[in-house]
Design a protein around this motif. Structure first.
Motif, PDB file in Angstrom:
ATOM      1  N   ILE A 187      14.257  -4.793 -10.412  1.00  0.00           N
ATOM      2  CA  ILE A 187      14.956  -3.600 -10.861  1.00  0.00           C
ATOM      3  C   ILE A 187      13.985  -2.476 -11.204  1.00  0.00           C
ATOM      4  CG2 ILE A 187      15.000  -4.227 -13.300  1.00  0.00           C
ATOM      5  CD1 ILE A 187      17.928  -3.218 -13.344  1.00  0.00           C
ATOM      6  N   TYR A 188      14.439  -1.246 -11.057  1.00  0.00           N
ATOM      7  CA  TYR A 188      13.574  -0.121 -11.387  1.00  0.00           C
ATOM      8  C   TYR A 188      13.410   0.028 -12.908  1.00  0.00           C
ATOM      9  CZ  TYR A 188      18.133   2.374 -11.574  1.00  0.00           C
ATOM     10  OH  TYR A 188      19.424   2.767 -11.825  1.00  0.00           O
ATOM     11  N   SER A 189      12.437   0.840 -13.262  1.00  0.00           N
ATOM     12  CA  SER A 189      12.105   1.026 -14.671  1.00  0.00           C
ATOM     13  C   SER A 189      11.547   2.434 -14.854  1.00  0.00           C
ATOM     14  CB  SER A 189      11.063  -0.006 -15.119  1.00  0.00           C
ATOM     15  OG  SER A 189      10.587   0.284 -16.422  1.00  0.00           O
ATOM     16  N   ARG A 190      11.686   2.971 -16.053  1.00  0.00           N
ATOM     17  CA  ARG A 190      11.055   4.240 -16.383  1.00  0.00           C
ATOM     18  C   ARG A 190       9.695   4.046 -17.051  1.00  0.00           C
ATOM     19  NH1 ARG A 190      14.114   7.987 -18.571  1.00  0.00           N
ATOM     20  NH2 ARG A 190      16.120   7.059 -18.085  1.00  0.00           N
ATOM     21  N   ASN A 191       9.279   2.814 -17.204  1.00  0.00           N
ATOM     22  CA  ASN A 191       7.987   2.508 -17.839  1.00  0.00           C
ATOM     23  C   ASN A 191       6.905   2.306 -16.783  1.00  0.00           C
ATOM     24  OD1 ASN A 191       9.075   2.443 -20.536  1.00  0.00           O
ATOM     25  ND2 ASN A 191      10.009   0.498 -19.980  1.00  0.00           N
ATOM     26  N   TYR A 192       5.830   3.076 -16.895  1.00  0.00           N
ATOM     27  CA  TYR A 192       4.817   3.011 -15.853  1.00  0.00           C
ATOM     28  C   TYR A 192       4.148   1.640 -15.802  1.00  0.00           C
ATOM     29  CZ  TYR A 192       1.082   3.558 -19.348  1.00  0.00           C
ATOM     30  OH  TYR A 192       0.228   3.374 -20.406  1.00  0.00           O
ATOM     31  N   TYR A 193       4.036   0.963 -16.928  1.00  0.00           N
ATOM     32  CA  TYR A 193       3.333  -0.323 -16.946  1.00  0.00           C
ATOM     33  C   TYR A 193       4.129  -1.425 -16.251  1.00  0.00           C
ATOM     34  CZ  TYR A 193       6.271  -0.595 -21.134  1.00  0.00           C
ATOM     35  OH  TYR A 193       7.311  -0.542 -22.012  1.00  0.00           O
ATOM     36  N   ALA A 194       5.396  -1.159 -15.941  1.00  0.00           N
ATOM     37  CA  ALA A 194       6.218  -2.151 -15.237  1.00  0.00           C
ATOM     38  C   ALA A 194       5.934  -2.179 -13.744  1.00  0.00           C
ATOM     39  CB  ALA A 194       7.694  -1.867 -15.469  1.00  0.00           C
ATOM     40  N   TYR A 195       5.238  -1.164 -13.223  1.00  0.00           N
ATOM     41  CA  TYR A 195       5.008  -1.063 -11.790  1.00  0.00           C
ATOM     42  C   TYR A 195       3.690  -1.712 -11.405  1.00  0.00           C
ATOM     43  CZ  TYR A 195       9.024   1.936 -11.502  1.00  0.00           C
ATOM     44  OH  TYR A 195      10.309   2.412 -11.557  1.00  0.00           O
ATOM     45  N   THR A 196       3.740  -2.433 -10.295  1.00  0.00           N
ATOM     46  CA  THR A 196       2.592  -3.203  -9.851  1.00  0.00           C
ATOM     47  C   THR A 196       1.690  -2.420  -8.913  1.00  0.00           C
ATOM     48  OG1 THR A 196       3.943  -5.195  -9.998  1.00  0.00           O
ATOM     49  CG2 THR A 196       1.896  -5.358  -8.732  1.00  0.00           C
ATOM     50  N   TYR A 197       2.299  -1.648  -8.041  1.00  0.00           N
ATOM     51  CA  TYR A 197       1.544  -0.972  -6.984  1.00  0.00           C
ATOM     52  C   TYR A 197       1.608   0.538  -7.171  1.00  0.00           C
ATOM     53  CZ  TYR A 197       2.084  -5.595  -4.973  1.00  0.00           C
ATOM     54  OH  TYR A 197       2.071  -6.946  -4.776  1.00  0.00           O
ATOM     55  N   TRP A 198       0.470   1.195  -6.897  1.00  0.00           N
ATOM     56  CA  TRP A 198       0.351   2.629  -7.090  1.00  0.00           C
ATOM     57  C   TRP A 198      -0.371   3.286  -5.920  1.00  0.00           C
ATOM     58  CZ3 TRP A 198       2.323   5.252 -11.287  1.00  0.00           C
ATOM     59  CH2 TRP A 198       2.820   4.466 -12.334  1.00  0.00           C
TER      60      TRP A 198
ATOM     61  N   GLN B 230       0.846  -1.182   0.000  1.00  0.00           N
ATOM     62  CA  GLN B 230       0.000   0.000   0.000  1.00  0.00           C
ATOM     63  C   GLN B 230       0.886   1.238   0.000  1.00  0.00           C
ATOM     64  OE1 GLN B 230      -0.602  -2.450   2.668  1.00  0.00           O
ATOM     65  NE2 GLN B 230      -1.752  -3.502   1.064  1.00  0.00           N
ATOM     66  N   LEU B 231       0.522   2.208  -0.816  1.00  0.00           N
ATOM     67  CA  LEU B 231       1.311   3.419  -0.966  1.00  0.00           C
ATOM     68  C   LEU B 231       0.417   4.635  -0.758  1.00  0.00           C
ATOM     69  CD1 LEU B 231       3.195   2.400  -4.246  1.00  0.00           C
ATOM     70  CD2 LEU B 231       4.043   2.205  -1.912  1.00  0.00           C
ATOM     71  N   VAL B 232       0.883   5.581   0.049  1.00  0.00           N
ATOM     72  CA  VAL B 232       0.115   6.797   0.317  1.00  0.00           C
ATOM     73  C   VAL B 232       1.024   8.008   0.151  1.00  0.00           C
ATOM     74  CG1 VAL B 232      -1.258   8.079   1.977  1.00  0.00           C
ATOM     75  CG2 VAL B 232      -1.399   5.579   1.919  1.00  0.00           C
ATOM     76  N   GLU B 233       0.698   8.846  -0.823  1.00  0.00           N
ATOM     77  CA  GLU B 233       1.481  10.053  -1.071  1.00  0.00           C
ATOM     78  C   GLU B 233       0.974  11.216  -0.236  1.00  0.00           C
ATOM     79  OE1 GLU B 233       0.868   8.115  -5.248  1.00  0.00           O
ATOM     80  OE2 GLU B 233      -0.320   8.494  -3.438  1.00  0.00           O
ATOM     81  N   SER B 234       1.856  12.153   0.019  1.00  0.00           N
ATOM     82  CA  SER B 234       1.496  13.389   0.699  1.00  0.00           C
ATOM     83  C   SER B 234       2.495  14.465   0.317  1.00  0.00           C
ATOM     84  CB  SER B 234       1.475  13.195   2.219  1.00  0.00           C
ATOM     85  OG  SER B 234       2.753  12.812   2.690  1.00  0.00           O
ATOM     86  N   GLY B 235       2.164  15.704   0.654  1.00  0.00           N
ATOM     87  CA  GLY B 235       3.096  16.798   0.435  1.00  0.00           C
ATOM     88  C   GLY B 235       2.782  17.695  -0.739  1.00  0.00           C
ATOM     89  N   GLY B 236       1.770  17.348  -1.519  1.00  0.00           N
ATOM     90  CA  GLY B 236       1.411  18.195  -2.637  1.00  0.00           C
ATOM     91  C   GLY B 236       0.755  19.487  -2.171  1.00  0.00           C
ATOM     92  N   GLY B 237       0.539  20.400  -3.102  1.00  0.00           N
ATOM     93  CA  GLY B 237      -0.112  21.656  -2.762  1.00  0.00           C
ATOM     94  C   GLY B 237       0.020  22.678  -3.859  1.00  0.00           C
ATOM     95  N   LEU B 238      -0.367  23.897  -3.529  1.00  0.00           N
ATOM     96  CA  LEU B 238      -0.292  25.020  -4.454  1.00  0.00           C
ATOM     97  C   LEU B 238       0.904  25.879  -4.083  1.00  0.00           C
ATOM     98  CD1 LEU B 238      -1.452  26.912  -6.648  1.00  0.00           C
ATOM     99  CD2 LEU B 238      -2.895  27.908  -4.849  1.00  0.00           C
ATOM    100  N   VAL B 239       1.805  26.062  -5.033  1.00  0.00           N
ATOM    101  CA  VAL B 239       3.002  26.868  -4.798  1.00  0.00           C
ATOM    102  C   VAL B 239       3.197  27.829  -5.973  1.00  0.00           C
ATOM    103  CG1 VAL B 239       4.140  25.100  -3.406  1.00  0.00           C
ATOM    104  CG2 VAL B 239       4.509  25.168  -5.889  1.00  0.00           C
ATOM    105  N   GLN B 240       4.118  28.758  -5.791  1.00  0.00           N
ATOM    106  CA  GLN B 240       4.442  29.691  -6.868  1.00  0.00           C
ATOM    107  C   GLN B 240       5.670  29.206  -7.631  1.00  0.00           C
ATOM    108  OE1 GLN B 240       4.841  33.517  -4.934  1.00  0.00           O
ATOM    109  NE2 GLN B 240       2.657  33.956  -5.242  1.00  0.00           N
ATOM    110  N   ALA B 241       5.790  29.669  -8.837  1.00  0.00           N
ATOM    111  CA  ALA B 241       6.960  29.323  -9.645  1.00  0.00           C
ATOM    112  C   ALA B 241       8.235  29.702  -8.893  1.00  0.00           C
ATOM    113  CB  ALA B 241       6.898  30.032 -10.987  1.00  0.00           C
TER     114      ALA B 241
END
Length: 123
Positions: A102-113, A3-14
């Motif tokens: 091994i890691y990958s740059r292809n999104y379809y290679a990842y199982t969990y999101w 299980q993966l839970v992201e946090s830390g996003g928001g609205l910022v200025q350039a």
């Protein structure tokens, strides 16, 4: 299962910085590579960065490697993405992902999101 839970996003200025976190639980650890992807409205999911299970090797999208840094704390089961000098074009939903091996740059290679965290950069 992982299980993966992201946090830390928001609205910022350039020009601002943000650090995203991804807390992992379940069958995690050094046997899983992890990555960050992002998806802007109307666009395909895009690779941002990935880190090996050990945390010792990283991979970046060429266009982002000078501003973004991926890292992980295996003991805390947490993945990070430090984003500096943010630009309006960085606006997207950012996703954390995990895969065995091994890691990958292809999104379809990842199982969990994760469910994603919104990052909005205003000009």
């Amino acid at each position: 299962q992982v299980q993966l839970v992201e946090s830390g996003g928001g609205l910022v200025q350039a020009g601002d910085s943000l650090r995203l976190s991804c807390a992992a639980s379940g069958r995690t650890g050094s046997s899983y590579a992890m990555g960050w992807f992002r998806q802007a409205p109307g666009k395909e999911r895009e690779f941002v960065a990935a880190v090996a299970g050990s945390g010792g090797s990283t991979l970046y999208a060429d266009s982002l490697k000078d501003r973004f840094t991926i890292s992980r704390e295996i003991a805390k089961n947490t993945l990070y993405l430090q984003m500096n000098s943010l630009r309006p074009e960085d606006t997207a939903v950012y996703y954390c992902a995990a895969k065995s091996g091994i890691y990958s740059r292809n999104y379809y290679a990842y199982t969990y999101w994760g469910q994603g965290t919104q990052v909005t950069v205003s000009s």
